[in-house]
Design an enzyme around this catalytic site. Structure first.
Site, PDB file in Angstrom:
ATOM      1  N   THR A  46     -10.617  -0.619  15.660  1.00  0.00           N
ATOM      2  CA  THR A  46     -10.387  -1.319  15.627  1.00  0.00           C
ATOM      3  C   THR A  46      -8.887  -0.525  16.013  1.00  0.00           C
ATOM      4  O   THR A  46      -9.332  -0.321  16.976  1.00  0.00           O
ATOM      5  CB  THR A  46      -9.620  -0.667  13.683  1.00  0.00           C
ATOM      6  N   THR A  48      -5.834   0.419  15.778  1.00  0.00           N
ATOM      7  CA  THR A  48      -4.603   2.022  16.500  1.00  0.00           C
ATOM      8  C   THR A  48      -6.088   2.799  16.808  1.00  0.00           C
ATOM      9  O   THR A  48      -5.684   3.501  17.744  1.00  0.00           O
ATOM     10  CB  THR A  48      -4.913   1.852  14.768  1.00  0.00           C
ATOM     11  N   CYS A  49      -7.249   2.960  16.058  1.00  0.00           N
ATOM     12  CA  CYS A  49      -8.328   3.868  16.984  1.00  0.00           C
ATOM     13  C   CYS A  49      -8.589   3.250  18.330  1.00  0.00           C
ATOM     14  O   CYS A  49      -8.736   4.509  18.885  1.00  0.00           O
ATOM     15  CB  CYS A  49      -9.507   3.515  15.657  1.00  0.00           C
ATOM     16  N   SER A  50      -8.791   2.032  18.464  1.00  0.00           N
ATOM     17  CA  SER A  50      -9.026   1.555  19.936  1.00  0.00           C
ATOM     18  C   SER A  50      -8.393   1.891  20.785  1.00  0.00           C
ATOM     19  O   SER A  50      -8.363   2.346  22.373  1.00  0.00           O
ATOM     20  CB  SER A  50     -10.295   0.633  20.038  1.00  0.00           C
ATOM     21  N   LEU A  54      -8.009   7.263  20.433  1.00  0.00           N
ATOM     22  CA  LEU A  54      -9.105   7.261  21.505  1.00  0.00           C
ATOM     23  C   LEU A  54      -8.655   7.689  22.890  1.00  0.00           C
ATOM     24  O   LEU A  54      -9.413   8.919  23.399  1.00  0.00           O
ATOM     25  CB  LEU A  54     -10.386   6.390  20.789  1.00  0.00           C
TER      26      LEU A  54
END
Length: 160
Positions: A46, A48-50, A54
């Site tokens: 997703t 924001t996560c990627s 992270l």
């Protein structure tokens, strides 16, 4: 009830991808006798996560380990194959332990589950980070608004 500082991490079973395929791994294998930075994301791949969450942990990997951390781990309510692909795609394989919480059992047990059904994603995890020392929570940070602030690597570095 959300896990708090001083709480013992509950028993949980995750899945992780290895060279030999998917493998079950328990909290009893990950946390006892170690200092672990664990961060949780709503979904692998997703935006924001990627793009934000992270990468901060990858960029600060060596600095975090230099502060006495044995393992950096990320958990998401995704299947093990998605988490394995995310590890390979991001270059995180071998640096960060990618944990699949496929049914959200861990997210629910620590009170960090979230309902993303309005966005078509169903049960997910809130965005968070923790420092766990020998199975005991010494810091917990949960995002209260979109983005990565409290749960990011820079914040964790300040807590170590």
């Amino acid at each position: 009830m959300t896990l708090s500082v001083g709480d013992k991490l509950p028993e949980a079973t995750f899945k992780t991808m290895t060279a030999d395929g998917a493998k079950a791994i328990t909290s009893a294998e990950i946390f006892p006798g170690k200092k672990v930075v664990l961060f949780g994301v709503p979904g692998a791949f997703t935006p924001t996560c990627s793009n934000n969450h992270l990468p901060g942990y990858l960029e600060n990997h060596d600095a975090i380990l230099a502060r006495g951390v044995d393992t950096i781990a990320v958990v998401s309510v995704n299947d093990v194959h998605v988490m394995g692909a995310w590890a390979r795609f991001t270059g995180g394989e071998g640096k960060i332990l990618f944990l699949a919480d496929g049914n959200g059992d861990f997210a629910k047990a620590v009170g960090l589950d979230a309902d993303y059904s309005g966005g078509g994603m169903g049960l997910r995890s809130k965005r968070f980070s923790m420092i766990i020392d020998d199975g005991k929570v010494t810091a917990v940070n949960v995002e209260t608004k979109p983005g990565v602030d409290e749960s990011g690597a820079a914040h964790i570095l300040g807590q170590l």
